[in-house]
Design a protein around this motif. Structure first.
Motif, PDB file in Angstrom:
ATOM      1  N   SER A 160       1.521  31.174-107.635  1.00  0.00           N
ATOM      2  CA  SER A 160       1.852  31.892-106.399  1.00  0.00           C
ATOM      3  C   SER A 160       0.610  32.465-105.725  1.00  0.00           C
ATOM      4  CB  SER A 160       2.840  33.026-106.702  1.00  0.00           C
ATOM      5  OG  SER A 160       4.015  32.526-107.299  1.00  0.00           O
ATOM      6  N   GLU A 161      -0.533  32.412-106.399  1.00  0.00           N
ATOM      7  CA  GLU A 161      -1.771  32.971-105.869  1.00  0.00           C
ATOM      8  C   GLU A 161      -2.790  31.856-105.663  1.00  0.00           C
ATOM      9  OE1 GLU A 161      -2.855  35.709-108.858  1.00  0.00           O
ATOM     10  OE2 GLU A 161      -1.274  37.171-108.389  1.00  0.00           O
ATOM     11  N   PRO A 162      -3.876  32.122-104.945  1.00  0.00           N
ATOM     12  CA  PRO A 162      -4.961  31.130-104.844  1.00  0.00           C
ATOM     13  C   PRO A 162      -5.635  30.969-106.207  1.00  0.00           C
ATOM     14  CG  PRO A 162      -5.579  33.187-103.769  1.00  0.00           C
ATOM     15  CD  PRO A 162      -4.135  33.306-104.103  1.00  0.00           C
ATOM     16  N   PHE A 163      -5.106  30.076-107.017  1.00  0.00           N
ATOM     17  CA  PHE A 163      -5.484  30.032-108.428  1.00  0.00           C
ATOM     18  C   PHE A 163      -6.931  29.607-108.653  1.00  0.00           C
ATOM     19  CE2 PHE A 163      -3.130  26.221-107.207  1.00  0.00           C
ATOM     20  CZ  PHE A 163      -3.980  25.191-107.554  1.00  0.00           C
ATOM     21  N   LEU A 164      -7.485  28.770-107.785  1.00  0.00           N
ATOM     22  CA  LEU A 164      -8.873  28.371-107.968  1.00  0.00           C
ATOM     23  C   LEU A 164      -9.806  29.570-107.844  1.00  0.00           C
ATOM     24  CD1 LEU A 164      -9.019  24.961-106.060  1.00  0.00           C
ATOM     25  CD2 LEU A 164      -8.875  25.358-108.527  1.00  0.00           C
ATOM     26  N   THR A 165      -9.532  30.420-106.841  1.00  0.00           N
ATOM     27  CA  THR A 165     -10.339  31.634-106.684  1.00  0.00           C
ATOM     28  C   THR A 165     -10.129  32.584-107.856  1.00  0.00           C
ATOM     29  OG1 THR A 165     -10.116  31.402-104.296  1.00  0.00           O
ATOM     30  CG2 THR A 165     -10.867  33.535-105.128  1.00  0.00           C
ATOM     31  N   CYS A 166      -8.888  32.692-108.319  1.00  0.00           N
ATOM     32  CA  CYS A 166      -8.592  33.570-109.457  1.00  0.00           C
ATOM     33  C   CYS A 166      -9.312  33.094-110.719  1.00  0.00           C
ATOM     34  CB  CYS A 166      -7.093  33.622-109.701  1.00  0.00           C
ATOM     35  SG  CYS A 166      -6.148  34.441-108.399  1.00  0.00           S
ATOM     36  N   PHE A 167      -9.287  31.792-110.974  1.00  0.00           N
ATOM     37  CA  PHE A 167      -9.965  31.259-112.148  1.00  0.00           C
ATOM     38  C   PHE A 167     -11.470  31.501-112.080  1.00  0.00           C
ATOM     39  CE2 PHE A 167      -6.270  28.211-112.885  1.00  0.00           C
ATOM     40  CZ  PHE A 167      -5.839  28.904-113.998  1.00  0.00           C
ATOM     41  N   ALA A 168     -12.047  31.264-110.909  1.00  0.00           N
ATOM     42  CA  ALA A 168     -13.493  31.483-110.756  1.00  0.00           C
ATOM     43  C   ALA A 168     -13.859  32.947-111.001  1.00  0.00           C
ATOM     44  CB  ALA A 168     -13.939  31.035-109.364  1.00  0.00           C
ATOM     45  N   GLU A 169     -12.994  33.856-110.558  1.00  0.00           N
ATOM     46  CA  GLU A 169     -13.261  35.276-110.772  1.00  0.00           C
ATOM     47  C   GLU A 169     -13.075  35.659-112.241  1.00  0.00           C
ATOM     48  OE1 GLU A 169     -14.272  39.190-110.036  1.00  0.00           O
ATOM     49  OE2 GLU A 169     -14.515  37.403-108.800  1.00  0.00           O
ATOM     50  N   LEU A 170     -12.022  35.135-112.871  1.00  0.00           N
ATOM     51  CA  LEU A 170     -11.777  35.452-114.272  1.00  0.00           C
ATOM     52  C   LEU A 170     -12.868  34.893-115.185  1.00  0.00           C
ATOM     53  CD1 LEU A 170      -7.918  34.832-114.552  1.00  0.00           C
ATOM     54  CD2 LEU A 170      -9.090  37.025-114.638  1.00  0.00           C
ATOM     55  N   ALA A 171     -13.455  33.772-114.794  1.00  0.00           N
ATOM     56  CA  ALA A 171     -14.502  33.169-115.609  1.00  0.00           C
ATOM     57  C   ALA A 171     -15.818  33.919-115.526  1.00  0.00           C
ATOM     58  CB  ALA A 171     -14.711  31.711-115.195  1.00  0.00           C
ATOM     59  N   ASN A 172     -15.900  34.908-114.638  1.00  0.00           N
ATOM     60  CA  ASN A 172     -17.125  35.684-114.502  1.00  0.00           C
ATOM     61  C   ASN A 172     -17.391  36.481-115.773  1.00  0.00           C
ATOM     62  OD1 ASN A 172     -19.302  36.302-112.793  1.00  0.00           O
ATOM     63  ND2 ASN A 172     -17.880  36.530-111.070  1.00  0.00           N
ATOM     64  N   VAL A 173     -18.659  36.662-116.084  1.00  0.00           N
ATOM     65  CA  VAL A 173     -19.028  37.334-117.332  1.00  0.00           C
ATOM     66  C   VAL A 173     -18.607  38.797-117.330  1.00  0.00           C
ATOM     67  CG1 VAL A 173     -20.980  37.959-118.805  1.00  0.00           C
ATOM     68  CG2 VAL A 173     -20.952  35.746-117.647  1.00  0.00           C
ATOM     69  N   HIS A 174     -18.612  39.440-116.160  1.00  0.00           N
ATOM     70  CA  HIS A 174     -18.332  40.879-116.146  1.00  0.00           C
ATOM     71  C   HIS A 174     -16.867  41.207-116.443  1.00  0.00           C
ATOM     72  CE1 HIS A 174     -17.356  39.786-111.900  1.00  0.00           C
ATOM     73  NE2 HIS A 174     -16.418  40.707-112.057  1.00  0.00           N
ATOM     74  N   HIS A 175     -15.998  40.189-116.534  1.00  0.00           N
ATOM     75  CA  HIS A 175     -14.601  40.433-116.925  1.00  0.00           C
ATOM     76  C   HIS A 175     -14.408  40.361-118.440  1.00  0.00           C
ATOM     77  CE1 HIS A 175     -12.747  40.769-113.012  1.00  0.00           C
ATOM     78  NE2 HIS A 175     -13.349  39.665-112.606  1.00  0.00           N
ATOM     79  N   LEU A 176     -15.435  39.990-119.184  1.00  0.00           N
ATOM     80  CA  LEU A 176     -15.315  39.921-120.629  1.00  0.00           C
ATOM     81  C   LEU A 176     -15.232  41.321-121.226  1.00  0.00           C
ATOM     82  CD1 LEU A 176     -17.885  37.084-121.431  1.00  0.00           C
ATOM     83  CD2 LEU A 176     -15.395  36.933-121.451  1.00  0.00           C
ATOM     84  N   PRO A 177     -14.681  41.467-122.422  1.00  0.00           N
ATOM     85  CA  PRO A 177     -14.552  42.792-123.043  1.00  0.00           C
ATOM     86  C   PRO A 177     -15.909  43.430-123.329  1.00  0.00           C
ATOM     87  CG  PRO A 177     -13.081  41.222-124.085  1.00  0.00           C
ATOM     88  CD  PRO A 177     -13.967  40.429-123.174  1.00  0.00           C
TER      89      PRO A 177
END
Length: 478
Positions: A160-177
């Motif tokens: 339901s969201e722009p998934f390509l943009t979401c994936f690119a953002e989630l793959a960013n290092v600063h989202h890691l624990p």
């Protein structure tokens, strides 16, 4: 995000887990006042203890009456005054006698061990399983071990969201624990799996699976992208009144959310009408697709990532630690007295390296003793990975390889943890002591681990400037 869990939150969770929950008790039958009876599981545990003690006394009485030695007794001495003519027969009888006694001793030892484990781990005692699960979750991600260092991560987005943009953002290092930002885990040693979830009931109606999958593969690669359709049942088709038992069999979730005790972690009556049922809109095809995806992801993603990690780490450890040259060099190794701190400034507003002299501890307060690129950290990660893969012999060698480094650096918490893992490896290799490979070494390692944990707790209290009074919170080493 917050690992390990703070001591205060862990104590709250353990206290909540040890309480008497509604599902631990039995409701009165129809026609009663509806009050809860006393804990039936606790009564069952007390009954097991009494029965076990009674059985042990009865077995001892029978053994004494029959003249049979107990489990811990040595075989009674036999007469050696035998003629040389029948020496071979005597030797064969002695061998048969000793073998029979050894088999009885092993069987008795295994039976006692199984009975002790069953006594302390009743499968029908939910409060005990809940307490143990909470304790395990509260000690996950400690700064001195690498058991929680993942080899792969699943990045999920909705159609339901722009998934390509979401994936690119989630793959960013600063989202890691946090451990990936303070230098404890390697952010480049993580395989990423991209999973797109399409909700059939509430998602876009004109969703094209093939087109979306082609876009994902073009952007992120062909071997790490997948699509799952979920919630294929509609409200009219869903007549489920009870929850699927598979949700319960999957195991309880972590009681902590964001490092804090979840508000949902509390007693609740299972047949409460206000509790939402899980997975009721998943069709049989949805469940089969989920199982197929997990099996494929493990076979083609997780296992190769672990194999690659072991190969890379084994090569690095072999070049730096093994061989005569490296052994001789280790004699002149200087202890690491300073800590490497928060290399990315995650969570504290700093960037780069901080003042090493102002930080002390065990890596649980925004600092790490050994960064992921240090040979000590790589050796510990390799040992923990081999332990998880059940290659206990190789893991034991790696733990022994790194323990002296921790001892020379006076990293008592790391040293105690390695000694504890050495004991576990020895136990898994020879659980009942049949081969007598580690009899004396096991006891020595246990004593060393307990002493080192005590030393680490004292050092942690001194570093935090605690007074002689009783501390309000226990150190992680404790």
């Amino acid at each position: 995000e917050d690992m390990p869990v703070a001591e205060a939150e862990a104590e709250k969770a353990l206290a909540e887990a040890a309480r008497l929950w509604d599902e631990d008790q039995n409701l009165h039958g129809e026609g009663s006042d509806g009050n809860l009876e006393e804990d039936a599981e606790l009564n069952e545990l007390e009954k097991c203890v009494v029965e076990a003690l009674a059985e042990e006394e009865e077995e001892q009485r029978i053994r004494k009456a029959d003249g049979i030695p107990s489990m811990t007794s040595w075989p009674p001495p036999r007469s050696r005054k035998q003629s040389r003519s029948d020496g071979e027969d005597a030797e064969g009888k002695d061998h048969e006698y000793a073998s029979a006694f050894e088999n009885d001793e092993e069987d008795a030892l295994k039976s006692c061990a199984d009975s002790a484990f069953a006594l302390t781990a009743l499968p029908s005692a939910p409060w005990l399983a809940r307490f143990r699960h909470t304790l395990d979750c509260s000690t996950d991600g400690m700064g001195h071990d690498m058991l929680c260092n993942p080899a792969a991560v699943i990045l999920a987005a909705s159609s339901s969201e722009p998934f390509l943009t979401c994936f690119a953002e989630l793959a960013n290092v600063h989202h890691l624990p946090r451990p990936y930002h303070d230098g404890r885990y390697d952010p480049n040693g993580l395989r990423r799996e991209f999973l797109l979830l399409h909700d059939v009931s509430n998602g876009p109606k004109q969703f094209d699976d093939a087109r979306a999958l082609a876009q994902m593969r073009e952007r992120f690669g062909a071997g790490c992208c997948s699509i799952l359709r979920i919630n294929s049942l509609h409200a009219i088709q869903n007549n489920t009144k009870t929850e699927d038992i598979e949700w319960e069999n999957a195991g309880p979730p972590s009681p902590f959310v964001g490092g804090l005790l979840s508000e949902r972690y509390k007693p609740s009556i299972r047949n409460d009408q206000n509790i939402a049922l899980r997975g009721t809109y998943l069709s049989l095809q949805d469940k089969r697709s989920i199982r197929r995806y997990i099996a494929n992801m493990v076979a083609t993603g997780l296992v190769p990532a672990i194999e690659r990690r072991i190969a890379v780490l084994n090569s690095a450890v072999t070049n730096a630690k093994k061989g005569v040259k490296n052994v001789i060099k280790s004699f002149w190794r200087k202890p690491k007295e300073n800590l490497l701190v928060n290399v990315s400034g995650f969570g504290d507003g700093n960037s780069g390296r901080g003042d090493n002299s102002s930080i002390a501890g065990d890596g649980t307060h925004g600092s790490v003793k050994y960064r992921y690129d240090s040979i000590e950290s790589q050796t510990r990660l390799l040992a923990d990975t081999l332990f998880l893969m059940r290659d206990y012999d190789a893991a034991l060698g790696m733990y022994k390889l790194v323990k002296d480094d921790y001892k020379h650096d006076r990293a008592m918490l790391h040293y105690a943890s390695v000694q504890e893992m050495i004991v576990l490896c020895m136990h898994m290799l020879d659980p009942y002591g049949r081969e007598n490979r580690f009899t004396s070494e096991v006891h020595h390692s246990i004593e060393t681990a307990l002493y080192s944990y005590t030393r680490a707790a004292d050092d942690e209290r001194e570093a935090e400037g605690s007074s002689g009074s009783r501390p309000g919170e226990a150190p992680h080493a404790t």
